[in-house]
Design a protein around this motif. Sequence first.
Motif, PDB file in Angstrom:
ATOM      1  N   GLN A  18    -115.325 -68.174 -17.245  1.00  0.00           N
ATOM      2  CA  GLN A  18    -113.992 -68.126 -17.845  1.00  0.00           C
ATOM      3  C   GLN A  18    -112.974 -68.755 -16.914  1.00  0.00           C
ATOM      4  OE1 GLN A  18    -112.619 -64.205 -18.850  1.00  0.00           O
ATOM      5  NE2 GLN A  18    -110.763 -64.918 -19.834  1.00  0.00           N
ATOM      6  N   THR A  19    -112.136 -69.629 -17.474  1.00  0.00           N
ATOM      7  CA  THR A  19    -111.074 -70.245 -16.690  1.00  0.00           C
ATOM      8  C   THR A  19    -109.789 -69.446 -16.865  1.00  0.00           C
ATOM      9  OG1 THR A  19    -110.172 -71.661 -18.424  1.00  0.00           O
ATOM     10  CG2 THR A  19    -112.125 -72.477 -17.267  1.00  0.00           C
ATOM     11  N   ALA A  20    -108.819 -69.746 -16.015  1.00  0.00           N
ATOM     12  CA  ALA A  20    -107.534 -69.034 -16.090  1.00  0.00           C
ATOM     13  C   ALA A  20    -106.763 -69.394 -17.353  1.00  0.00           C
ATOM     14  CB  ALA A  20    -106.693 -69.370 -14.857  1.00  0.00           C
ATOM     15  N   ASP A  21    -107.158 -70.498 -18.017  1.00  0.00           N
ATOM     16  CA  ASP A  21    -106.415 -70.968 -19.184  1.00  0.00           C
ATOM     17  C   ASP A  21    -106.782 -70.233 -20.463  1.00  0.00           C
ATOM     18  OD1 ASP A  21    -105.183 -73.040 -17.655  1.00  0.00           O
ATOM     19  OD2 ASP A  21    -107.066 -74.145 -17.753  1.00  0.00           O
ATOM     20  N   LEU A  22    -107.983 -69.635 -20.508  1.00  0.00           N
ATOM     21  CA  LEU A  22    -108.470 -69.033 -21.741  1.00  0.00           C
ATOM     22  C   LEU A  22    -108.316 -67.517 -21.707  1.00  0.00           C
ATOM     23  CD1 LEU A  22    -111.740 -71.115 -22.264  1.00  0.00           C
ATOM     24  CD2 LEU A  22    -109.522 -71.447 -23.356  1.00  0.00           C
ATOM     25  N   ALA A  23    -107.588 -66.977 -22.689  1.00  0.00           N
ATOM     26  CA  ALA A  23    -107.383 -65.531 -22.850  1.00  0.00           C
ATOM     27  C   ALA A  23    -107.012 -64.823 -21.549  1.00  0.00           C
ATOM     28  CB  ALA A  23    -108.637 -64.897 -23.450  1.00  0.00           C
ATOM     29  N   PRO A  24    -105.936 -65.258 -20.868  1.00  0.00           N
ATOM     30  CA  PRO A  24    -105.557 -64.605 -19.604  1.00  0.00           C
ATOM     31  C   PRO A  24    -105.192 -63.130 -19.775  1.00  0.00           C
ATOM     32  CG  PRO A  24    -103.821 -66.091 -20.342  1.00  0.00           C
ATOM     33  CD  PRO A  24    -105.021 -66.365 -21.192  1.00  0.00           C
ATOM     34  N   ALA A  25    -104.696 -62.737 -20.956  1.00  0.00           N
ATOM     35  CA  ALA A  25    -104.368 -61.327 -21.176  1.00  0.00           C
ATOM     36  C   ALA A  25    -105.610 -60.464 -21.104  1.00  0.00           C
ATOM     37  CB  ALA A  25    -103.682 -61.146 -22.530  1.00  0.00           C
ATOM     38  N   ASP A  26    -106.733 -60.993 -21.567  1.00  0.00           N
ATOM     39  CA  ASP A  26    -107.983 -60.242 -21.486  1.00  0.00           C
ATOM     40  C   ASP A  26    -108.365 -60.000 -20.029  1.00  0.00           C
ATOM     41  OD1 ASP A  26    -110.689 -59.223 -22.287  1.00  0.00           O
ATOM     42  OD2 ASP A  26    -111.289 -61.044 -21.237  1.00  0.00           O
ATOM     43  N   LYS A  27    -108.223 -61.023 -19.210  1.00  0.00           N
ATOM     44  CA  LYS A  27    -108.591 -60.879 -17.792  1.00  0.00           C
ATOM     45  C   LYS A  27    -107.751 -59.785 -17.133  1.00  0.00           C
ATOM     46  CE  LYS A  27    -109.951 -64.490 -15.583  1.00  0.00           C
ATOM     47  NZ  LYS A  27    -110.063 -65.781 -14.863  1.00  0.00           N
ATOM     48  N   ARG A  28    -106.459 -59.742 -17.441  1.00  0.00           N
ATOM     49  CA  ARG A  28    -105.593 -58.724 -16.840  1.00  0.00           C
ATOM     50  C   ARG A  28    -105.922 -57.337 -17.381  1.00  0.00           C
ATOM     51  NH1 ARG A  28     -99.144 -57.502 -17.280  1.00  0.00           N
ATOM     52  NH2 ARG A  28     -99.095 -56.048 -15.524  1.00  0.00           N
ATOM     53  N   LEU A  29    -106.077 -57.238 -18.712  1.00  0.00           N
ATOM     54  CA  LEU A  29    -106.351 -55.923 -19.291  1.00  0.00           C
ATOM     55  C   LEU A  29    -107.711 -55.402 -18.858  1.00  0.00           C
ATOM     56  CD1 LEU A  29    -105.347 -53.682 -21.127  1.00  0.00           C
ATOM     57  CD2 LEU A  29    -106.341 -54.884 -23.075  1.00  0.00           C
ATOM     58  N   TYR A  30    -108.700 -56.303 -18.722  1.00  0.00           N
ATOM     59  CA  TYR A  30    -110.022 -55.834 -18.306  1.00  0.00           C
ATOM     60  C   TYR A  30    -109.980 -55.251 -16.899  1.00  0.00           C
ATOM     61  CZ  TYR A  30    -114.906 -55.168 -17.663  1.00  0.00           C
ATOM     62  OH  TYR A  30    -116.111 -54.553 -17.428  1.00  0.00           O
ATOM     63  N   SER A  31    -109.278 -55.911 -15.997  1.00  0.00           N
ATOM     64  CA  SER A  31    -109.211 -55.402 -14.620  1.00  0.00           C
ATOM     65  C   SER A  31    -108.567 -54.016 -14.585  1.00  0.00           C
ATOM     66  CB  SER A  31    -108.432 -56.375 -13.726  1.00  0.00           C
ATOM     67  OG  SER A  31    -107.073 -56.442 -14.121  1.00  0.00           O
ATOM     68  N   ILE A  32    -107.616 -53.774 -15.496  1.00  0.00           N
ATOM     69  CA  ILE A  32    -106.967 -52.458 -15.587  1.00  0.00           C
ATOM     70  C   ILE A  32    -107.935 -51.437 -16.183  1.00  0.00           C
ATOM     71  CG2 ILE A  32    -105.140 -51.174 -16.776  1.00  0.00           C
ATOM     72  CD1 ILE A  32    -103.452 -53.818 -16.477  1.00  0.00           C
ATOM     73  N   ARG A  33    -108.650 -51.827 -17.229  1.00  0.00           N
ATOM     74  CA  ARG A  33    -109.629 -50.920 -17.840  1.00  0.00           C
ATOM     75  C   ARG A  33    -110.712 -50.523 -16.844  1.00  0.00           C
ATOM     76  NH1 ARG A  33    -112.050 -54.441 -21.994  1.00  0.00           N
ATOM     77  NH2 ARG A  33    -113.443 -52.679 -22.354  1.00  0.00           N
ATOM     78  N   ASP A  34    -111.101 -51.452 -15.989  1.00  0.00           N
ATOM     79  CA  ASP A  34    -112.188 -51.207 -15.038  1.00  0.00           C
ATOM     80  C   ASP A  34    -111.857 -50.080 -14.069  1.00  0.00           C
ATOM     81  OD1 ASP A  34    -114.749 -51.810 -14.086  1.00  0.00           O
ATOM     82  OD2 ASP A  34    -113.970 -53.111 -12.514  1.00  0.00           O
ATOM     83  N   VAL A  35    -110.570 -49.875 -13.781  1.00  0.00           N
ATOM     84  CA  VAL A  35    -110.186 -48.839 -12.810  1.00  0.00           C
ATOM     85  C   VAL A  35    -109.493 -47.654 -13.471  1.00  0.00           C
ATOM     86  CG1 VAL A  35    -110.042 -50.444 -10.875  1.00  0.00           C
ATOM     87  CG2 VAL A  35    -108.010 -50.049 -12.272  1.00  0.00           C
ATOM     88  N   THR A  36    -109.480 -47.614 -14.805  1.00  0.00           N
ATOM     89  CA  THR A  36    -108.843 -46.490 -15.504  1.00  0.00           C
ATOM     90  C   THR A  36    -109.802 -45.796 -16.468  1.00  0.00           C
ATOM     91  OG1 THR A  36    -107.942 -48.003 -17.184  1.00  0.00           O
ATOM     92  CG2 THR A  36    -106.513 -47.438 -15.331  1.00  0.00           C
ATOM     93  N   ALA A  37    -111.103 -46.050 -16.334  1.00  0.00           N
ATOM     94  CA  ALA A  37    -112.134 -45.375 -17.136  1.00  0.00           C
ATOM     95  C   ALA A  37    -111.939 -45.596 -18.633  1.00  0.00           C
ATOM     96  CB  ALA A  37    -112.165 -43.874 -16.823  1.00  0.00           C
ATOM     97  N   THR A  38    -111.530 -46.824 -19.015  1.00  0.00           N
ATOM     98  CA  THR A  38    -111.377 -47.141 -20.435  1.00  0.00           C
ATOM     99  C   THR A  38    -112.265 -48.318 -20.849  1.00  0.00           C
ATOM    100  OG1 THR A  38    -109.425 -48.480 -19.894  1.00  0.00           O
ATOM    101  CG2 THR A  38    -109.033 -46.228 -20.628  1.00  0.00           C
ATOM    102  N   VAL A  39    -113.237 -48.664 -20.026  1.00  0.00           N
ATOM    103  CA  VAL A  39    -114.131 -49.789 -20.327  1.00  0.00           C
ATOM    104  C   VAL A  39    -114.922 -49.537 -21.605  1.00  0.00           C
ATOM    105  CG1 VAL A  39    -116.183 -51.046 -19.541  1.00  0.00           C
ATOM    106  CG2 VAL A  39    -114.319 -50.595 -17.946  1.00  0.00           C
TER     107      VAL A  39
END
Length: 440
Positions: free
Chosen positions: A154-175
């Motif tokens: 995945q590049t930074a150009d495609l679905a950047p909101a997903d990359k940010r939200l996933y990193s948050i889900r990974d540390v908040t037990a919402t994966v």
Amino acid sequence: MSLLPQEIIRRKRDGGALDSEHIHDFIEGMTSGRVTEGQAASFAMAIFFRGLSVKERVALTRAMMQSGEVLAWDLPGPVLDKHSTGGVGDTISLALAPAVAACGGYVPMISGRGLGHTGGTLDKLDSIPGYVSQPDIETFRRVTREIGCAIIGQTADLAPADKRLYSIRDVTATVESVDLITASILSKKLAAGLQGLVMDVKCGSGAFMDNPADARALAESLVLVANGAGLPTSALLTDMNESLASAAGNAVEIAYIADYLTGRRREPRFHDINVALCAEMLVLGKIVDNLAEARARVEQAISSGKAAEIFARMVVALGGPADLLERPDKYLSKAPVIRAIHAEKAGIVQRVATRDVGIAVVALGGGRTRPQDPVDHAVGLTNLAGIGDAVDHDHPLAIVHAQTEEAAQAAERAVHAAYTIGDSAPHPGHLILERIGVPT
């Protein structure tokens, strides 16, 4: 009417439905930085507990897709892809993409790194010397157009909101939220400009969802939302109660694919899943009319060597060696300790705790315990025994590839614990549990 981020969170927290504009506004705020980390985490947790309707899932998926570049293609064939929910020894993508390309499809595949006990296609590709797994978008377009397939990260150009939200889900037990998993997977696929998608939803002891009902719920969500967002999609529920390939690691799985594509070794379990997924893609792309004809076309593409030729050309186009398939040992890194792991008693494999096999590979260094950890491409397990296989002094449970004897011993203990050995052959399970087609 636009709402403040906290009001959108409050509405979902209290069980209310979110309008499409509310969801798009929140995701736009995540992309621009207007929405804080705490607000994004609260949004994910509210969805985790309250859930989303199909309409809301479609809106969230579309909003995340539109957070970055959305590719458009002008190609003489359909643009198709496959996504797996992850497992052990699941290196299907590397065989599937060139096989579908050999049949007239175009496969711009955006893959990820390893997650938890599951291996990542990107980590496997990084074990090929010179292969550029994260090229710029123009290179991605060119290789797809000229070769028929390109497998990248995945590049930074495609679905950047997903990359940010996933990193948050990974540390908040919402994966584990089906709603958020659905939007995460599909936002990237929609951004890639696909015209057809097949989901391989794994179920069993090596899958994230070991329960068939949970796996089916995820598959149904993916198919409904993808089709609702305009992407024709079907899904196969497939068995992950043992490693899909008999190799699990990075370089060892590249070597496995070299053997598979060249015909030096084709294990039925791996081959059958590959052909089934390829066939689904050909039908979705309207290259053929039915699955029987599609399977025959895929079998021919593989047996003729055309799929191998396309894979080799893709590797070269992305910076790798031209003779990788013929001489994998020349290029792939090797572990200094390679030895057999024998069962403590002779018998027949009854069950495999496949997740534990994947964790053993991670412990060897073949995966990560933290996102920033490096991956050792040389380590892993090969010749993994499958359910129903006889094991004895001449037929090991596995061959371990490790950096030290101490690491090899730890892997041996883990493999012993993961395998249940008995005296009689177990009843064979189904490889493909269910097909969930495009809604009519």
